[in-house]
Design a protein around this motif. Structure first.
Motif, PDB file in Angstrom:
ATOM      1  N   ASP A   1       0.832  -1.198   0.000  1.00 20.42           N
ATOM      2  CA  ASP A   1       0.000   0.000   0.000  1.00 20.42           C
ATOM      3  C   ASP A   1       0.871   1.255   0.000  1.00 20.42           C
ATOM      4  O   ASP A   1       0.543   2.256  -0.640  1.00 20.42           O
ATOM      5  CB  ASP A   1      -0.925  -0.014   1.216  1.00 20.42           C
ATOM      6  CG  ASP A   1      -1.934   1.129   1.168  1.00 20.42           C
ATOM      7  OD1 ASP A   1      -2.771   1.139   0.249  1.00 20.42           O
ATOM      8  OD2 ASP A   1      -1.864   1.998   2.041  1.00 20.42           O
ATOM      9  N   GLU A   2       2.004   1.201   0.673  1.00 21.65           N
ATOM     10  CA  GLU A   2       2.900   2.360   0.721  1.00 21.65           C
ATOM     11  C   GLU A   2       3.506   2.651  -0.645  1.00 21.65           C
ATOM     12  O   GLU A   2       3.847   3.788  -0.952  1.00 21.65           O
ATOM     13  CB  GLU A   2       4.009   2.126   1.753  1.00 21.65           C
ATOM     14  CG  GLU A   2       4.773   3.388   2.114  1.00 21.65           C
ATOM     15  CD  GLU A   2       5.678   3.193   3.312  1.00 21.65           C
ATOM     16  OE1 GLU A   2       6.124   4.201   3.886  1.00 21.65           O
ATOM     17  OE2 GLU A   2       5.947   2.026   3.687  1.00 21.65           O
TER      18      GLU A   2
ATOM     19  N   GLU B   1       1.799   2.050  -3.473  1.00 16.83           N
ATOM     20  CA  GLU B   1       0.714   2.328  -4.416  1.00 16.83           C
ATOM     21  C   GLU B   1      -0.096   3.561  -4.044  1.00 16.83           C
ATOM     22  O   GLU B   1      -0.507   4.322  -4.915  1.00 16.83           O
ATOM     23  CB  GLU B   1      -0.223   1.111  -4.496  1.00 16.83           C
ATOM     24  CG  GLU B   1      -1.182   1.153  -5.667  1.00 16.83           C
ATOM     25  CD  GLU B   1      -0.502   0.932  -7.008  1.00 16.83           C
ATOM     26  OE1 GLU B   1      -0.950   1.497  -8.018  1.00 16.83           O
ATOM     27  OE2 GLU B   1       0.501   0.195  -7.040  1.00 16.83           O
ATOM     28  N   ASP B   2      -0.343   3.771  -2.753  1.00 16.30           N
ATOM     29  CA  ASP B   2      -1.076   4.951  -2.309  1.00 16.30           C
ATOM     30  C   ASP B   2      -0.201   6.186  -2.525  1.00 16.30           C
ATOM     31  O   ASP B   2       0.920   6.273  -1.997  1.00 16.30           O
ATOM     32  CB  ASP B   2      -1.432   4.812  -0.830  1.00 16.30           C
ATOM     33  CG  ASP B   2      -2.206   6.009  -0.306  1.00 16.30           C
ATOM     34  OD1 ASP B   2      -1.559   7.016   0.049  1.00 16.30           O
ATOM     35  OD2 ASP B   2      -3.445   5.956  -0.253  1.00 16.30           O
ATOM     36  N   ARG B   3      -0.683   7.150  -3.318  1.00 19.72           N
ATOM     37  CA  ARG B   3       0.165   8.256  -3.740  1.00 19.72           C
ATOM     38  C   ARG B   3       0.693   9.101  -2.578  1.00 19.72           C
ATOM     39  O   ARG B   3       1.865   9.476  -2.558  1.00 19.72           O
ATOM     40  CB  ARG B   3      -0.595   9.136  -4.744  1.00 19.72           C
ATOM     41  CG  ARG B   3       0.197  10.319  -5.297  1.00 19.72           C
ATOM     42  CD  ARG B   3       1.607   9.954  -5.732  1.00 19.72           C
ATOM     43  NE  ARG B   3       1.684   8.789  -6.552  1.00 19.72           N
ATOM     44  CZ  ARG B   3       1.588   8.805  -7.875  1.00 19.72           C
ATOM     45  NH1 ARG B   3       1.436   9.923  -8.511  1.00 19.72           N
ATOM     46  NH2 ARG B   3       1.672   7.682  -8.549  1.00 19.72           N
TER      47      ARG B   3
ATOM     48  N   ARG C   1       1.153   8.185   0.579  1.00 24.03           N
ATOM     49  CA  ARG C   1       2.139   7.399   1.335  1.00 24.03           C
ATOM     50  C   ARG C   1       3.419   7.216   0.521  1.00 24.03           C
ATOM     51  O   ARG C   1       4.521   7.236   1.073  1.00 24.03           O
ATOM     52  CB  ARG C   1       1.559   6.037   1.716  1.00 24.03           C
ATOM     53  CG  ARG C   1       0.346   6.103   2.640  1.00 24.03           C
ATOM     54  CD  ARG C   1      -0.002   4.732   3.184  1.00 24.03           C
ATOM     55  NE  ARG C   1       1.034   4.269   4.095  1.00 24.03           N
ATOM     56  CZ  ARG C   1       1.187   2.993   4.452  1.00 24.03           C
ATOM     57  NH1 ARG C   1       0.376   2.055   3.953  1.00 24.03           N
ATOM     58  NH2 ARG C   1       2.142   2.645   5.288  1.00 24.03           N
TER      59      ARG C   1
ATOM     60  N   THR D   1      -3.509  12.896  -7.312  1.00 28.68           N
ATOM     61  CA  THR D   1      -4.512  11.837  -7.386  1.00 28.68           C
ATOM     62  C   THR D   1      -5.871  12.486  -7.542  1.00 28.68           C
ATOM     63  O   THR D   1      -6.161  13.507  -6.900  1.00 28.68           O
ATOM     64  CB  THR D   1      -4.509  10.957  -6.120  1.00 28.68           C
ATOM     65  OG1 THR D   1      -4.727  11.771  -4.968  1.00 28.68           O
ATOM     66  CG2 THR D   1      -3.200  10.221  -5.977  1.00 28.68           C
TER      67      THR D   1
ATOM     68  N   SER E   1      -4.888   3.529 -10.131  1.00 34.84           N
ATOM     69  CA  SER E   1      -4.045   2.931  -9.103  1.00 34.84           C
ATOM     70  C   SER E   1      -4.522   1.520  -8.799  1.00 34.84           C
ATOM     71  O   SER E   1      -5.650   1.149  -9.130  1.00 34.84           O
ATOM     72  CB  SER E   1      -4.071   3.786  -7.829  1.00 34.84           C
ATOM     73  OG  SER E   1      -5.395   4.073  -7.432  1.00 34.84           O
ATOM     74  N   TYR E   2      -3.645   0.731  -8.226  1.00 35.96           N
ATOM     75  CA  TYR E   2      -3.948  -0.643  -7.813  1.00 35.96           C
ATOM     76  C   TYR E   2      -4.373  -1.524  -8.992  1.00 35.96           C
ATOM     77  O   TYR E   2      -5.306  -2.318  -8.900  1.00 35.96           O
ATOM     78  CB  TYR E   2      -5.030  -0.674  -6.718  1.00 35.96           C
ATOM     79  CG  TYR E   2      -4.597  -0.015  -5.438  1.00 35.96           C
ATOM     80  CD1 TYR E   2      -3.910  -0.732  -4.456  1.00 35.96           C
ATOM     81  CD2 TYR E   2      -4.866   1.331  -5.203  1.00 35.96           C
ATOM     82  CE1 TYR E   2      -3.501  -0.123  -3.281  1.00 35.96           C
ATOM     83  CE2 TYR E   2      -4.463   1.947  -4.026  1.00 35.96           C
ATOM     84  CZ  TYR E   2      -3.786   1.206  -3.073  1.00 35.96           C
ATOM     85  OH  TYR E   2      -3.383   1.819  -1.914  1.00 35.96           O
TER      86      TYR E   2
ATOM     87  N   HIS F   1     -10.564   3.632  -5.796  1.00 36.50           N
ATOM     88  CA  HIS F   1      -9.175   4.074  -5.781  1.00 36.50           C
ATOM     89  C   HIS F   1      -9.016   5.176  -6.829  1.00 36.50           C
ATOM     90  O   HIS F   1      -9.668   5.155  -7.867  1.00 36.50           O
ATOM     91  CB  HIS F   1      -8.221   2.921  -6.088  1.00 36.50           C
ATOM     92  CG  HIS F   1      -8.283   1.804  -5.090  1.00 36.50           C
ATOM     93  ND1 HIS F   1      -8.028   1.996  -3.748  1.00 36.50           N
ATOM     94  CD2 HIS F   1      -8.576   0.496  -5.237  1.00 36.50           C
ATOM     95  CE1 HIS F   1      -8.160   0.848  -3.110  1.00 36.50           C
ATOM     96  NE2 HIS F   1      -8.493  -0.085  -3.998  1.00 36.50           N
TER      97      HIS F   1
ATOM     98  N   ASN G   1       7.213  -1.484  -7.442  1.00 42.77           N
ATOM     99  CA  ASN G   1       6.352  -2.658  -7.304  1.00 42.77           C
ATOM    100  C   ASN G   1       7.053  -3.675  -6.403  1.00 42.77           C
ATOM    101  O   ASN G   1       7.972  -4.356  -6.853  1.00 42.77           O
ATOM    102  CB  ASN G   1       6.067  -3.290  -8.669  1.00 42.77           C
ATOM    103  CG  ASN G   1       5.369  -2.326  -9.616  1.00 42.77           C
ATOM    104  OD1 ASN G   1       4.291  -1.845  -9.319  1.00 42.77           O
ATOM    105  ND2 ASN G   1       6.000  -2.032 -10.745  1.00 42.77           N
TER     106      ASN G   1
END
Length: 209
Positions: free
Chosen positions: A1-2, A4-6, A8, A25, A48-49, A80, A174
Motif C-alpha cells: 500500500d505504501e 501504491e497509495d500516492r 504514502r 490523485t 491505481s492498484y 481508488h 512494485n
C-alpha cells in the motif's frame, strides 16, 4: 500500500530523499482537469492498484483528459483514485532487485528502447543499459537500496526510473516479482526467484551460495 497509495508513496520518497515527477490523485473529471493544469501538460494518467499498465495513457490536452476520465469511470472501480503525473520524455530504465531487509542484490539494470511512458509489457528492454552514465547508474543503485530498505522488502522488488537532463527520477515501485525477472535471471545467470524465495523464508543474502 505504501508503494501504491500516492500520499504514502510521496512520503516514502521524501523520507528517502529521492525525486519523482510531480503528480496528483483524482477521482472526478473536474479534479483531473485542475490537476493537469497544475502539473502542466503532458500528463501520464493511470488507475491505481492495477497490474500490467492497464488503461495507462499520456494526455496532451484537456480533451484527452476528458475522454480518458469518461472511459475510466465507466470501466474501473473508482474506490481508488486515478494517478496523474507530469510526463517526462526521458530515458526509462528498470531494476529487478532482491532484498532481505538488510542487504540488497541487483543482477542488472535494464534500459527501455521506446520513449518513457510506454509500458514495460509493450516495450523492448535491453541489458546491459547502454545510454546511462556512471553517475546515473550509481544513483539508480543508491535509490534502489534506499527504497528496498525503507519498504522492508523481503524478496523481489521492481523499480522503474526515468533519466531526464542528467537526473534520475523514480516512476513506480512494485514490491513483487515482475515480467522481466525471468529474462534478467537468464542473461545474468542469477537465479532470482530461488534467492528471493529463500530471502522471504528468512535467509540472508550474505549467507547464500
Amino acid at each position: 500500500d505504501e508503494a501504491e497509495d500516492r500520499e504514502r508513496f510521496d512520503e516514502l520518497l521524501e523520507r528517502c530523499g529521492i525525486p519523482r515527477p510531480e503528480g496528483r490523485t483524482v477521482f472526478t473529471l473536474e479534479e483531473a482537469l485542475q490537476a493537469a493544469q497544475e502539473v502542466g501538460y503532458p500528463v501520464l494518467m493511470r488507475p491505481s492498484y492495477v497490474l500490467g499498465g492497464q488503461n495507462m495513457i499520456v494526455a496532451y490536452n484537456s480533451a484527452d483528459v476528458t475522454e480518458y476520465m469518461g472511459v475510466i469511470t465507466k470501466h474501473v472501480d473508482m474506490s481508488h483514485p486515478v494517478l496523474m503525473d507530469k510526463y517526462i520524455l526521458g530515458t526509462e530504465c528498470e531494476v529487478d532487485a532482491i532484498c532481505d531487509g538488510t542487504d540488497y542484490l541487483v543482477p542488472g539494470i535494464m534500459e527501455h528502447v521506446e520513449r518513457a511512458g510506454i509500458h514495460s509489457g509493450d516495450s523492448i528492454a535491453v541489458y546491459p543499459a547502454w545510454n546511462l552514465t556512471d553517475e546515473a547508474l550509481a544513483a539508480i543503485m543508491d535509490y534502489t537500496k534506499r527504497i528496498s530498505l525503507a519498504l522492508d522488502v523481503r524478496g523481489l522488488v521492481n523499480i522503474q526510473y526515468v533519466l531526464y537532463e542528467g537526473r534520475v527520477y523514480v516512476i513506480e515501485v512494485n514490491p513483487r516479482s515482475s515480467r522481466t525477472v525471468p529474462y534478467i535471471s537468464k542473461v545474468t545467470g542469477v537465479p532470482m526467484v530461488d534467492l528471493a524465495t529463500r530471502a522471504m523464508l528468512g535467509e540472508k543474502l550474505a549467507d547464500m551460495e
